[in-house]
Design a protein around this motif. Structure first.
Motif, PDB file in Angstrom:
ATOM      1  N   GLU A  86       0.820  -1.224   0.000  1.00 53.86           N
ATOM      2  CA  GLU A  86       0.000   0.000   0.000  1.00 53.86           C
ATOM      3  C   GLU A  86       0.848   1.266   0.000  1.00 53.86           C
ATOM      4  OE1 GLU A  86      -2.438  -0.635   3.440  1.00 53.86           O
ATOM      5  OE2 GLU A  86      -3.686  -2.135   2.403  1.00 53.86           O
ATOM      6  N   ARG A  87       2.007   1.224   0.635  1.00 54.50           N
ATOM      7  CA  ARG A  87       2.866   2.404   0.709  1.00 54.50           C
ATOM      8  C   ARG A  87       3.715   2.605  -0.541  1.00 54.50           C
ATOM      9  NH1 ARG A  87       6.256   1.770   5.683  1.00 54.50           N
ATOM     10  NH2 ARG A  87       4.976   0.020   6.278  1.00 54.50           N
ATOM     11  N   ILE A  88       4.057   1.510  -1.216  1.00 50.66           N
ATOM     12  CA  ILE A  88       5.064   1.605  -2.269  1.00 50.66           C
ATOM     13  C   ILE A  88       4.492   1.538  -3.689  1.00 50.66           C
ATOM     14  CG2 ILE A  88       7.086   0.431  -3.238  1.00 50.66           C
ATOM     15  CD1 ILE A  88       7.792  -0.378  -0.352  1.00 50.66           C
ATOM     16  N   PHE A  89       3.504   0.712  -3.903  1.00 46.94           N
ATOM     17  CA  PHE A  89       3.031   0.448  -5.265  1.00 46.94           C
ATOM     18  C   PHE A  89       1.818   1.303  -5.630  1.00 46.94           C
ATOM     19  CE2 PHE A  89       5.422  -3.386  -4.249  1.00 46.94           C
ATOM     20  CZ  PHE A  89       6.146  -3.580  -5.418  1.00 46.94           C
ATOM     21  N   PRO A  90       1.616   1.552  -6.941  1.00 41.34           N
ATOM     22  CA  PRO A  90       0.439   2.299  -7.384  1.00 41.34           C
ATOM     23  C   PRO A  90      -0.855   1.594  -6.949  1.00 41.34           C
ATOM     24  CG  PRO A  90       1.999   2.025  -9.197  1.00 41.34           C
ATOM     25  CD  PRO A  90       2.489   1.176  -8.056  1.00 41.34           C
ATOM     26  N   LYS A  91      -1.848   2.389  -6.628  1.00 45.96           N
ATOM     27  CA  LYS A  91      -3.128   1.888  -6.120  1.00 45.96           C
ATOM     28  C   LYS A  91      -3.750   0.851  -7.056  1.00 45.96           C
ATOM     29  CE  LYS A  91      -7.647   3.433  -4.616  1.00 45.96           C
ATOM     30  NZ  LYS A  91      -8.597   4.516  -4.545  1.00 45.96           N
ATOM     31  N   GLU A  92      -3.639   1.076  -8.356  1.00 44.70           N
ATOM     32  CA  GLU A  92      -4.303   0.226  -9.358  1.00 44.70           C
ATOM     33  C   GLU A  92      -3.812  -1.219  -9.358  1.00 44.70           C
ATOM     34  OE1 GLU A  92      -4.065   4.457 -10.953  1.00 44.70           O
ATOM     35  OE2 GLU A  92      -2.743   3.074  -9.886  1.00 44.70           O
ATOM     36  N   ILE A  93      -2.652  -1.469  -8.790  1.00 44.48           N
ATOM     37  CA  ILE A  93      -2.084  -2.818  -8.831  1.00 44.48           C
ATOM     38  C   ILE A  93      -1.979  -3.448  -7.441  1.00 44.48           C
ATOM     39  CG2 ILE A  93       0.376  -2.190  -8.686  1.00 44.48           C
ATOM     40  CD1 ILE A  93       0.814  -4.218 -11.022  1.00 44.48           C
ATOM     41  N   GLN A  94      -2.364  -2.725  -6.429  1.00 41.71           N
ATOM     42  CA  GLN A  94      -2.202  -3.205  -5.054  1.00 41.71           C
ATOM     43  C   GLN A  94      -2.987  -4.475  -4.758  1.00 41.71           C
ATOM     44  OE1 GLN A  94      -3.029   0.049  -2.378  1.00 41.71           O
ATOM     45  NE2 GLN A  94      -1.249   1.228  -3.096  1.00 41.71           N
ATOM     46  N   ALA A  95      -4.248  -4.546  -5.166  1.00 41.10           N
ATOM     47  CA  ALA A  95      -5.064  -5.737  -4.874  1.00 41.10           C
ATOM     48  C   ALA A  95      -4.452  -6.975  -5.515  1.00 41.10           C
ATOM     49  CB  ALA A  95      -6.496  -5.532  -5.365  1.00 41.10           C
ATOM     50  N   PHE A  96      -3.985  -6.827  -6.744  1.00 39.42           N
ATOM     51  CA  PHE A  96      -3.336  -7.945  -7.434  1.00 39.42           C
ATOM     52  C   PHE A  96      -2.109  -8.405  -6.660  1.00 39.42           C
ATOM     53  CE2 PHE A  96      -0.004  -9.394 -10.338  1.00 39.42           C
ATOM     54  CZ  PHE A  96      -0.636 -10.465 -10.955  1.00 39.42           C
ATOM     55  N   LEU A  97      -1.270  -7.460  -6.262  1.00 43.26           N
ATOM     56  CA  LEU A  97      -0.042  -7.802  -5.548  1.00 43.26           C
ATOM     57  C   LEU A  97      -0.323  -8.453  -4.198  1.00 43.26           C
ATOM     58  CD1 LEU A  97       2.123  -4.658  -6.386  1.00 43.26           C
ATOM     59  CD2 LEU A  97       2.354  -6.972  -7.325  1.00 43.26           C
ATOM     60  N   LYS A  98      -1.391  -8.034  -3.543  1.00 44.00           N
ATOM     61  CA  LYS A  98      -1.752  -8.654  -2.264  1.00 44.00           C
ATOM     62  C   LYS A  98      -2.136 -10.124  -2.451  1.00 44.00           C
ATOM     63  CE  LYS A  98      -3.219  -4.393   0.005  1.00 44.00           C
ATOM     64  NZ  LYS A  98      -4.365  -3.613   0.509  1.00 44.00           N
ATOM     65  N   VAL A  99      -2.872 -10.406  -3.521  1.00 40.86           N
ATOM     66  CA  VAL A  99      -3.243 -11.801  -3.807  1.00 40.86           C
ATOM     67  C   VAL A  99      -1.989 -12.621  -4.098  1.00 40.86           C
ATOM     68  CG1 VAL A  99      -4.437 -13.319  -5.442  1.00 40.86           C
ATOM     69  CG2 VAL A  99      -5.582 -11.258  -4.595  1.00 40.86           C
ATOM     70  N   VAL A 100      -1.097 -12.076  -4.902  1.00 34.56           N
ATOM     71  CA  VAL A 100       0.160 -12.766  -5.212  1.00 34.56           C
ATOM     72  C   VAL A 100       0.928 -13.026  -3.913  1.00 34.56           C
ATOM     73  CG1 VAL A 100       2.402 -12.532  -6.362  1.00 34.56           C
ATOM     74  CG2 VAL A 100       0.325 -11.865  -7.565  1.00 34.56           C
ATOM     75  N   CYS A 101       0.966 -12.036  -3.060  1.00 34.05           N
ATOM     76  CA  CYS A 101       1.656 -12.148  -1.765  1.00 34.05           C
ATOM     77  C   CYS A 101       1.007 -13.226  -0.897  1.00 34.05           C
ATOM     78  CB  CYS A 101       1.614 -10.788  -1.074  1.00 34.05           C
ATOM     79  SG  CYS A 101       2.302 -10.761   0.563  1.00 34.05           S
TER      80      CYS A 101
END
Length: 171
Positions: A54-69
């Motif tokens: 949430e602090r580092i990545f653009p908002k538009e890709i955060q949900a995707f990255l959280k799922v990957v995480c």
């Protein structure tokens, strides 16, 4: 690149995330070794990883990255970004290749080559990476997927050798 990364790349593409946002996320990931170490660490909790996202990545890709995480697949992110690029290129009819050269072509010459290739390959755009290759002696070689166009002096010499040895040109 494994099938999991390809699938994630396709999902990212189908989510409609803008290419610039994906490129920005890929740059952030590539440029920060401490970030990669924290995100790949089993010691760092999911909540902390989500806050980093949430602090580092653009908002538009955060949900995707959280799922990957959450699925513990962050080590595949570079391949996912690459797969996204392939899906994007395919949808936009963009072909990518490499132009090997001895002497770097002028910008207008490169533009003419790309336009001719677009016509030949029936695509919207051709993007060629440039790579010096002195052993060509002169001219250039273009590789796009399975297509190879050899307009090099080395290629011409090899073709003449083949004709002299066998009496027929190498095809």
């Amino acid at each position: 690149m494994n099938q999991t990364a390809i699938n994630y790349g396709k999902v990212l593409f189908l989510l409609g995330v803008d290419r610039q946002i994906v490129a920005e996320a890929a740059d952030i990931w590539e440029e920060s070794e401490p970030l990669r170490e924290a995100m790949e660490s089993p010691v760092v909790g999911a909540g902390e990883k989500h806050r980093l996202i949430e602090r580092i990545f653009p908002k538009e890709i955060q949900a995707f990255l959280k799922v990957v995480c959450d699925n513990r697949e962050v080590d595949l992110l570079p391949d996912m970004f690459q797969a996204y690029g392939k899906w994007y290129d395919e949808s936009e009819k963009i072909r990518r290749g490499i132009l090997y050269y001895v002497e770097k072509p002028a910008e207008e010459q490169l533009t003419r080559i790309e336009k001719k290739l677009c016509s030949q390959l029936k695509c919207n755009e051709v993007k060629l990476a440039l790579e010096p290759l002195p052993e060509l002696i002169g001219g250039f070689v273009i590789r796009i997927g399975d297509l190879e166009i050899d307009r090099s002096l080395r290629g011409s010499i090899n073709c003449m050798k083949e004709k002299l040895v066998t009496g027929t040109p190498k095809v």
